[in-house]
Motif scaffolding. Structure first.
Motif, PDB file in Angstrom:
ATOM      1  N   LEU A 187       0.833  -1.205   0.000  1.00 29.54           N
ATOM      2  CA  LEU A 187       0.000   0.000   0.000  1.00 29.54           C
ATOM      3  C   LEU A 187       0.864   1.250   0.000  1.00 29.54           C
ATOM      4  O   LEU A 187       1.625   1.485   0.946  1.00 29.54           O
ATOM      5  N   PRO A 188       0.765   2.086  -1.023  1.00 26.59           N
ATOM      6  CA  PRO A 188       1.560   3.323  -1.048  1.00 26.59           C
ATOM      7  C   PRO A 188       1.300   4.228   0.155  1.00 26.59           C
ATOM      8  O   PRO A 188       2.219   4.902   0.633  1.00 26.59           O
ATOM      9  N   ASN A 189       0.053   4.271   0.653  1.00 25.66           N
ATOM     10  CA  ASN A 189      -0.239   5.123   1.802  1.00 25.66           C
ATOM     11  C   ASN A 189       0.456   4.624   3.061  1.00 25.66           C
ATOM     12  O   ASN A 189       0.855   5.410   3.927  1.00 25.66           O
ATOM     13  N   PHE A 190       0.654   3.305   3.177  1.00 25.66           N
ATOM     14  CA  PHE A 190       1.401   2.771   4.313  1.00 25.66           C
ATOM     15  C   PHE A 190       2.889   3.119   4.189  1.00 25.66           C
ATOM     16  O   PHE A 190       3.550   3.407   5.183  1.00 25.66           O
ATOM     17  N   VAL A 191       3.412   3.051   2.982  1.00 29.68           N
ATOM     18  CA  VAL A 191       4.814   3.436   2.764  1.00 29.68           C
ATOM     19  C   VAL A 191       5.028   4.880   3.212  1.00 29.68           C
ATOM     20  O   VAL A 191       5.997   5.195   3.929  1.00 29.68           O
ATOM     21  N   ASP A 192       4.113   5.766   2.830  1.00 33.80           N
ATOM     22  CA  ASP A 192       4.214   7.170   3.241  1.00 33.80           C
ATOM     23  C   ASP A 192       4.119   7.304   4.762  1.00 33.80           C
ATOM     24  O   ASP A 192       4.845   8.098   5.374  1.00 33.80           O
ATOM     25  N   TYR A 193       3.240   6.525   5.375  1.00 33.57           N
ATOM     26  CA  TYR A 193       3.048   6.577   6.827  1.00 33.57           C
ATOM     27  C   TYR A 193       4.351   6.256   7.554  1.00 33.57           C
ATOM     28  O   TYR A 193       4.759   6.980   8.486  1.00 33.57           O
ATOM     29  N   PHE A 194       5.017   5.190   7.138  1.00 32.83           N
ATOM     30  CA  PHE A 194       6.250   4.793   7.819  1.00 32.83           C
ATOM     31  C   PHE A 194       7.380   5.784   7.555  1.00 32.83           C
ATOM     32  O   PHE A 194       8.182   6.074   8.444  1.00 32.83           O
ATOM     33  N   ARG A 195       7.437   6.312   6.363  1.00 32.69           N
ATOM     34  CA  ARG A 195       8.468   7.314   6.076  1.00 32.69           C
ATOM     35  C   ARG A 195       8.274   8.559   6.936  1.00 32.69           C
ATOM     36  O   ARG A 195       9.251   9.164   7.395  1.00 32.69           O
ATOM     37  N   GLN A 196       7.017   8.930   7.157  1.00 38.30           N
ATOM     38  CA  GLN A 196       6.743  10.079   8.013  1.00 38.30           C
ATOM     39  C   GLN A 196       7.166   9.833   9.456  1.00 38.30           C
ATOM     40  O   GLN A 196       7.473  10.772  10.197  1.00 38.30           O
ATOM     41  N   LYS A 197       7.197   8.545   9.850  1.00 36.20           N
ATOM     42  CA  LYS A 197       7.653   8.186  11.184  1.00 36.20           C
ATOM     43  C   LYS A 197       9.177   8.054  11.249  1.00 36.20           C
ATOM     44  O   LYS A 197       9.741   7.695  12.294  1.00 36.20           O
ATOM     45  N   GLY A 198       9.847   8.295  10.123  1.00 32.59           N
ATOM     46  CA  GLY A 198      11.287   8.224  10.084  1.00 32.59           C
ATOM     47  C   GLY A 198      11.850   6.833   9.862  1.00 32.59           C
ATOM     48  O   GLY A 198      13.045   6.598  10.072  1.00 32.59           O
ATOM     49  N   ILE A 199      11.005   5.900   9.421  1.00 33.00           N
ATOM     50  CA  ILE A 199      11.439   4.531   9.161  1.00 33.00           C
ATOM     51  C   ILE A 199      11.597   4.344   7.652  1.00 33.00           C
ATOM     52  O   ILE A 199      10.659   4.635   6.900  1.00 33.00           O
ATOM     53  N   PRO A 200      12.748   3.886   7.173  1.00 30.03           N
ATOM     54  CA  PRO A 200      12.872   3.603   5.741  1.00 30.03           C
ATOM     55  C   PRO A 200      11.768   2.645   5.296  1.00 30.03           C
ATOM     56  O   PRO A 200      11.525   1.618   5.947  1.00 30.03           O
ATOM     57  N   ALA A 201      11.088   2.966   4.212  1.00 29.65           N
ATOM     58  CA  ALA A 201       9.960   2.147   3.765  1.00 29.65           C
ATOM     59  C   ALA A 201       9.922   2.107   2.243  1.00 29.65           C
ATOM     60  O   ALA A 201      10.300   3.070   1.573  1.00 29.65           O
ATOM     61  N   HIS A 202       9.450   0.965   1.722  1.00 30.60           N
ATOM     62  CA  HIS A 202       9.440   0.757   0.276  1.00 30.60           C
ATOM     63  C   HIS A 202       8.175   0.009  -0.138  1.00 30.60           C
ATOM     64  O   HIS A 202       7.630  -0.794   0.625  1.00 30.60           O
ATOM     65  N   LEU A 203       7.754   0.268  -1.357  1.00 31.11           N
ATOM     66  CA  LEU A 203       6.623  -0.441  -1.938  1.00 31.11           C
ATOM     67  C   LEU A 203       7.086  -1.793  -2.459  1.00 31.11           C
ATOM     68  O   LEU A 203       8.079  -1.887  -3.189  1.00 31.11           O
ATOM     69  N   ASN A 204       6.392  -2.848  -2.064  1.00 33.95           N
ATOM     70  CA  ASN A 204       6.606  -4.177  -2.642  1.00 33.95           C
ATOM     71  C   ASN A 204       5.247  -4.848  -2.750  1.00 33.95           C
ATOM     72  O   ASN A 204       4.617  -5.144  -1.737  1.00 33.95           O
ATOM     73  N   ARG A 205       4.804  -5.030  -3.982  1.00 37.49           N
ATOM     74  CA  ARG A 205       3.455  -5.548  -4.191  1.00 37.49           C
ATOM     75  C   ARG A 205       3.373  -7.042  -3.877  1.00 37.49           C
ATOM     76  O   ARG A 205       4.384  -7.725  -3.763  1.00 37.49           O
ATOM     77  N   LEU A 206       2.154  -7.516  -3.744  1.00 39.07           N
ATOM     78  CA  LEU A 206       1.906  -8.936  -3.543  1.00 39.07           C
ATOM     79  C   LEU A 206       1.979  -9.632  -4.895  1.00 39.07           C
ATOM     80  O   LEU A 206       2.322  -9.019  -5.905  1.00 39.07           O
ATOM     81  N   GLY A 207       1.666 -10.910  -4.955  1.00 46.07           N
ATOM     82  CA  GLY A 207       1.818 -11.612  -6.221  1.00 46.07           C
ATOM     83  C   GLY A 207       1.122 -12.958  -6.234  1.00 46.07           C
ATOM     84  O   GLY A 207       0.255 -13.253  -5.395  1.00 46.07           O
ATOM     85  N   PHE A 208       1.532 -13.778  -7.178  1.00 45.11           N
ATOM     86  CA  PHE A 208       0.935 -15.094  -7.426  1.00 45.11           C
ATOM     87  C   PHE A 208       2.061 -16.091  -7.633  1.00 45.11           C
ATOM     88  O   PHE A 208       3.101 -15.753  -8.227  1.00 45.11           O
ATOM     89  N   ASP A 209       1.863 -17.287  -7.163  1.00 44.19           N
ATOM     90  CA  ASP A 209       2.844 -18.359  -7.346  1.00 44.19           C
ATOM     91  C   ASP A 209       2.340 -19.294  -8.443  1.00 44.19           C
ATOM     92  O   ASP A 209       1.323 -19.968  -8.267  1.00 44.19           O
TER      93      ASP A 209
END
Length: 389
Positions: free
Chosen positions: A189-211
């Motif tokens: 979730l991009p909004n979660f990535v922004d949330y953690f960055r605002q808290k000063g924690i390095p954060a990155h987008l990594n989507r889910l997937g299919f096996d």
């Protein structure tokens, strides 16, 4: 790189899993793990297999599976901690027991005993077992995919034995979580990535997937379900409930998922509700569906991210999903998936593609190709490996 992946399972799933495999509790840790992964519940072993495909050493641990975890402890030579002896039944319990039938009296007296540690699993707590596994594996990375269940207090105890802590979450954020041990957070979730960055924690987008292994395990199925929805149904998902109630009145949708037993009899959903469907059962439903409907929960805000995007397209169903601002980054609307902005539009799209099989099949096949080629867990773990380096 050594990656230790923490997962947890729904308690309801664990109860049914061991009920369906009554002899499994006495099997080896390896056999229990293999059977658990064969269930295809959650992300099973998709991440560890993906990391190993990239040349890393990786294991997955199901931290709240007491049966499996206890087996690991025994196989690795851990003696159960000494358990405090049973205390005498309370005076109240002994007196009341004389007034009850023999079986009930025994149950009452047993309930008054105090055992320490509190957990009944061979004297170990689940936290203690997980800590011992981390000590044994000595990972470079702990990837905690159960941020809400395995909190920072326990991770801090692991810190002397771990290189880095990475949290992965796209579900409701836990209360009173400090995130103090984490070196990085990832989310679909991009909004979660922004949330953690605002808290000063390095954060990155990594989507889910299919096996893609799921297709091999499930096999080719007849598309015998016209329209399906698989997901939770409850009053906690008000927008989803409104959508599904409209669709049950205006299409022939069939519904699977948790929460059906809590629905009001006044709702039109119960007659269409077919019960829960987890793991392999869920994939069989999607693999048997011509069309399947997806709907995100509120925490996603205006972002597409959930597992159903990839599970449905991976199984070759036509995905009809709620339109989100980033959907075009994942699939091409109208060519690989179909998007709706209202319940009315969703119903209209369903009816249109029920009348137009060729178009439905064309879009479904294109969506499946996109998922298999770009949204698989080998690619996701390659992305993570670069972030972890």
């Amino acid at each position: 790189m050594r990656v230790f992946i923490i997962n947890t399972d729904y308690p309801a799933f664990l109860r049914r899993f061991y009920a369906d495999h009554p002899l499994l509790g006495s099997a080896s840790y390896a056999e229990q793990t293999a059977t658990r992964n064969d269930s295809l519940f959650g992300v099973f072993d998709a991440y560890s297999v993906g990391f190993r495909h990239s040349g890393h050493e990786a294991i997955e641990v199901h931290a709240n599976n007491g049966t499996m975890q206890t087996t690991w402890m025994k196989e690795n030579g851990y003696a159960p901690p000494r358990v405090t002896a049973r205390s005498k039944p309370s005076l109240w319990a002994r007196a009341a027991s004389r007034l009850l039938p023999k079986g009930k009296a025994r149950q009452l007296i047993d309930s008054s005993f105090t055992l320490r540690p509190a957990t009944p699993i061979e004297g170990w707590s689940l936290a203690e077992m997980l800590l011992e596994q981390v000590k044994a594996f000595r990972p470079d990375i702990v990837l905690n995919q159960s941020v809400s269940e395995v909190g920072s207090d326990l991770l801090l105890k692991m810190k002397p034995y771990v290189g880095k802590f990475v949290g992965q979450i796209a579900s409701p954020l836990p209360d009173n979580e400090s995130y103090a041990p984490y070196d990085m957070m990832i989310s679909s979730l991009p909004n979660f990535v922004d949330y953690f960055r605002q808290k000063g924690i390095p954060a990155h987008l990594n989507r889910l997937g299919f096996d893609p292994r799921v297709l091999q395990k499930i096999g080719r199925l007849e598309r015998s379900i016209d329209v399906s929805f698989v997901g939770s149904v409850s009053q906690a998902h008000a927008d989803r409930m409104a959508l599904l109630e409209y669709l049950t009145r205006n299409t022939d949708i069939a519904i699977w998922g948790g929460g059906g037993d809590q629905l009001s009899n006044a709702s039109p959903i119960p007659p269409r509700h077919r019960g829960e469907a987890w793991g392999a059962d869920m994939f069989r439903i999607l693999g048997s569906s011509k069309i399947t409907v997806n709907n995100h929960i509120g925490i996603a805000e205006n972002f597409a991210n959930n597992m159903r995007l990839y599970e449905a397209t991976g199984m070759g169903a036509l995905l009809v999903t709620d339109r989100k601002s980033n959907i075009a980054e994942i699939f091409e609307p109208g060519r690989e998936v179909v998007c709706y902005e209202s319940a009315e539009e969703c119903a209209e799209l369903i009816r249109f593609y029920q009348r137009n099989d060729h178009e439905r099949e064309r879009i479904a096949q294109a969506g499946q190709r996109r998922t298999l080629n770009e949204h698989n867990y080998n690619i996701r773990t390659q992305e993570l490996s670069k972030l972890f380096a």
